[in-house]
Design an enzyme around this catalytic site. Structure first.
Site, PDB file in Angstrom:
ATOM      1  N   GLN A 197       3.070 -27.126  56.969  1.00 41.08           N
ATOM      2  CA  GLN A 197       1.259 -27.061  58.005  1.00 41.08           C
ATOM      3  C   GLN A 197       0.548 -27.206  56.853  1.00 41.08           C
ATOM      4  O   GLN A 197       0.277 -26.903  55.810  1.00 41.08           O
ATOM      5  CB  GLN A 197       1.617 -25.513  58.666  1.00 41.08           C
ATOM      6  CG  GLN A 197       1.885 -25.405  60.065  1.00 41.08           C
ATOM      7  CD  GLN A 197       0.719 -26.111  61.179  1.00 41.08           C
ATOM      8  OE1 GLN A 197       0.106 -27.008  61.123  1.00 41.08           O
ATOM      9  NE2 GLN A 197       1.800 -25.978  62.314  1.00 41.08           N
ATOM     10  N   GLU A 208      14.721 -30.709  64.621  1.00 42.85           N
ATOM     11  CA  GLU A 208      14.014 -32.040  63.922  1.00 42.85           C
ATOM     12  C   GLU A 208      14.676 -33.183  64.270  1.00 42.85           C
ATOM     13  O   GLU A 208      15.963 -33.356  63.970  1.00 42.85           O
ATOM     14  CB  GLU A 208      13.913 -30.868  62.245  1.00 42.85           C
ATOM     15  CG  GLU A 208      13.405 -32.278  61.443  1.00 42.85           C
ATOM     16  CD  GLU A 208      11.936 -32.121  62.560  1.00 42.85           C
ATOM     17  OE1 GLU A 208      11.091 -32.728  62.070  1.00 42.85           O
ATOM     18  OE2 GLU A 208      11.020 -31.065  62.548  1.00 42.85           O
ATOM     19  N   ASP A 236       7.280 -26.049  68.256  1.00 46.42           N
ATOM     20  CA  ASP A 236       6.243 -26.564  67.512  1.00 46.42           C
ATOM     21  C   ASP A 236       6.171 -28.740  67.599  1.00 46.42           C
ATOM     22  O   ASP A 236       6.204 -28.621  66.444  1.00 46.42           O
ATOM     23  CB  ASP A 236       5.995 -26.029  66.040  1.00 46.42           C
ATOM     24  CG  ASP A 236       4.528 -26.152  65.633  1.00 46.42           C
ATOM     25  OD1 ASP A 236       3.714 -26.640  65.877  1.00 46.42           O
ATOM     26  OD2 ASP A 236       4.326 -26.104  64.336  1.00 46.42           O
ATOM     27  N   CYS A 280      -0.888 -28.296  68.703  1.00 45.08           N
ATOM     28  CA  CYS A 280      -2.130 -28.184  67.496  1.00 45.08           C
ATOM     29  C   CYS A 280      -2.488 -29.537  68.501  1.00 45.08           C
ATOM     30  O   CYS A 280      -3.843 -29.634  67.772  1.00 45.08           O
ATOM     31  CB  CYS A 280      -1.764 -29.281  66.900  1.00 45.08           C
ATOM     32  SG  CYS A 280      -0.065 -30.959  67.248  1.00 45.08           S
ATOM     33  N   GLU A 301      -5.502 -24.569  66.762  1.00 42.80           N
ATOM     34  CA  GLU A 301      -4.346 -24.630  66.456  1.00 42.80           C
ATOM     35  C   GLU A 301      -4.334 -23.879  68.697  1.00 42.80           C
ATOM     36  O   GLU A 301      -4.838 -22.638  67.767  1.00 42.80           O
ATOM     37  CB  GLU A 301      -4.074 -23.854  65.500  1.00 42.80           C
ATOM     38  CG  GLU A 301      -1.592 -24.441  65.801  1.00 42.80           C
ATOM     39  CD  GLU A 301      -1.450 -25.863  65.271  1.00 42.80           C
ATOM     40  OE1 GLU A 301       0.199 -25.870  65.096  1.00 42.80           O
ATOM     41  OE2 GLU A 301      -1.849 -26.545  64.809  1.00 42.80           O
TER      42      GLU A 301
END
Length: 608
Positions: free
Chosen positions: A413, A463, A512, A540, A583
């Site tokens: 971030q 990921e 996320d 986001c 956010e």
């Protein structure tokens, strides 16, 4: 999870292979694009198309005779159903044609063979090759040449705009709320989230009739929103908060050559000029120092800046990452053109010397990378290897009392202080205990999962970026954690298998994702896993994530199996002061039909 503002706020340079794709495609006989006739007669306006330069414009088709009222997602799902993987899709309102580009000739030809003559909703589709889009900056030049001679109308940019100091002009581009009081910035962002939740309430009412009684009560209580919205959480710091910035290397707006900064306008608007970050409010002092020293260095070299107009030149971009631990990573992107390996080695050697022994030794750079960004053969920036020139291979950050390693391509971030606010709220909302299993989807360097690991039984992270996964594994060890594991791959491929293998009855998912949201396969897998009762969605870009929200809450169907979720609470967290980006956290919980039926039965008995 996407570094939303890295490209939008910082207005990072767009790789040449993506510039034409990012704009509305050239149209055909149905809709004439501005300047198309000039482009058609000027071959130079297509010179970005080279055999060794990746651009999906080379592999572009037009699909005609589409059914009416077809949207982007409809067409994307239709193509995916037939195992076709488009790179870009562009539709034009209610027109019955679309432009689709592919990553290579094989995929394009496969699509042409499969789709041509196929029937969809009563319409027989036709496919033909489409011409590439003209280079937007060259089209702009053409328009300017025609101004005042019966050609294109003059630019909308006023003289007053151009008379403003460059510091004000660039502030308006990269930090458009710079002159708005912070309380007002927060109010505007909160209203953005209110609008999202009000729209979601309407969408749930349309896609899940069983929720209407509950929804009616929610809208009455919460200003037509589907759930309560908590007060927006401000960023602990409102200026100099960015720990990552991407700068373009180009000619300055003040005509100074080899300037490092932010682009003053957009490429499609015909601008390549940049303004240095010295007076910008969101860039840290440390990053400004690195930029200043790097600019001094490149001005001592004989190599020119890269020109997206002529595809000549070398220096392209500088990415700077900084941490609270006073470490700084600099990644410079350089087009080698036809330079010999000896010349490149000499350049890297002089760069190393400048930042370790010369004038740049006090710049704060602890990690220096050199990236050869030539004419790509792949659309994925991560395919470009980073060559370590000096220092350690990574930097380290501290967050919530934990240590994190960050590599060049890894996501972290961009506002560390505000990220602590965000992750603390995630931990609070997830309602975890020592029997909980946390699924951290799109986990980056593992920040969310690692920050929660000591409170739960197990954390499983997923990921796409291999480099970030390696960082996450190291970060777990750095923090003495043994109940954390990380998997590399696309969430839509990995997540369903992990869910199927889980036996824990107490599972919470924290997602996320990048700007576009989660793949539909992930959403469908979440819906099927009925033992997954709670989901914390970190968005986001809440508007872009709306499709995900709707699919999580829609009624079960032949496509969507499993009880739906419903939104329980929401909150905005300001990670990007001085901009309109914000956010959003959304907590969703599984609808318990059995409990609802029991409650209804008890109410009927009481009434009788």
């Amino acid at each position: 999870m996407a570094d939303v503002d890295s490209s939008t706020i910082a207005d990072a340079p767009v790789p040449e292979e993506e510039k034409p794709d990012d704009l509305p495609q050239d149209s055909t006989d149905d809709v004439k694009a501005e300047g198309e006739s000039e482009a058609a007669s000027d071959p130079s306006m297509y010179r970005y198309i080279k055999e060794d330069l990746f651009t999906s414009e080379i592999y572009k088709v037009e699909i005609r005779n589409l059914p009416k009222f077809i949207g982007f997602n409809d067409l994307k799902k239709f193509l995916a159903k037939h195992s076709l993987n488009p790179h870009k899709i562009k539709l034009f309102g209610r027109q019955t044609f679309a432009f689709v580009t592919f990553k290579n000739e094989e995929e394009r030809d496969k699509a042409m063979k499969m789709v041509h003559g196929m029937q969809w909703k009563g319409q027989v589709l036709s496919v033909r090759l489409a011409k590439p889009k003209a280079d937007p900056i060259l089209r702009k030049r053409k328009q300017e040449e025609g101004e005042g001679t019966g050609g294109q109308p003059p630019s909308k940019r006023t003289e007053a705009d151009e008379e403003e100091p460059l510091s004000v002009q660039i502030a308006n581009v990269v930090t458009p709320l710079w002159n708005v009081p912070y309380e007002e910035q927060l109010r505007r962002k909160e209203q953005e989230v209110v609008a999202v939740l009000q729209r979601l309430a309407k969408e749930i009412g349309s896609t899940n009739k069983a929720m209407l009684p509950w929804l009616f009560a929610q809208k009455g209580k919460y200003n037509r929103m589907c759930c309560p919205l908590e007060t927006i959480r401000p960023s602990p710091t409102q200026t100099e908060y960015r720990n990552k910035c991407e700068f373009l290397i180009s000619v300055g707006a003040d005509d100074e050559d080899k300037t490092i900064g932010f682009r003053l306008g957009k490429y499609k608007g015909g601008s390549c000029a940049v303004v240095g970050p010295a007076e910008t409010r969101h860039v840290s002092v440390e990053a400004k120092r690195v930029v200043s020293e790097f600019q001094k260095f490149i001005r001592t070299t004989p190599y020119s800046v890269y020109s997206p107009e002529t595809y000549e030149g070398h220096w392209k971009q500088l990415t700077v990452r900084t941490t609270r631990t006073k470490q700084a990573m600099a990644i410079v992107f350089f087009n080698p053109q036809k330079l010999e390996e000896e010349e490149l080695d000499a350049l890297k050697s002089s760069m190393r010397k400048h930042f370790t022994e010369g004038e740049g030794k006090d710049s704060g750079v602890t990690c220096l990378y050199f990236v050869r960004e030539g004419q790509r053969t792949s659309p994925n920036p991560e395919d470009m290897p980073c060559e370590l020139v000096a220092g350690e291979g990574c930097i380290h950050e501290e967050l919530l009392g934990l240590k994190f390693r960050i590599s060049p391509h890894s996501f972290f971030q961009v506002n560390t202080g505000a990220a602590e606010v965000l992750y603390s709220a995630v931990g609070e909302w997830a309602q975890l205990d020592q029997e909980s299993t946390v699924l951290d989807v799109c986990c980056g360097t593992g920040t969310i999962g690692i920050s929660l690991a000591k409170r739960v039984k197990k954390v499983i992270g997923i990921e796409l970026c291999q480099e970030a996964v390696e960082d996450a594994k190291v970060n777990a060890k750095l923090n003495g954690l043994s109940n954390v594991e990380f998997h590399c791959g696309k969430a839509e491929d990995v997540f369903p298998n992990i869910l199927n293998a889980l036996v824990s009855p107490n599972v919470t998912a924290i997602v996320d994702p990048p700007r576009a949201g989660l793949h539909s396969k992930v959403i469908l897998a979440i819906r099927r896993a009925e033992y997954l009762k709670r989901l914390v969605y970190v968005a986001c870009n809440a508007k872009a994530a709306m499709t995900n929200f709707i699919d999580l809450c829609r009624a079960p169907s032949n496509r969507v199996h499993g009880a739906p979720f419903r939104p329980v609470r929401a909150m905005a967290v300001d990670l990007f002061p001085q901009t309109m980006h914000v956010e959003m956290l959304l907590l969703l919980e599984r609808v318990d039909y059995d409990s609802q039926q029991q409650t209804s039965s008890n109410q009927e008995k009481t009434a009788s």
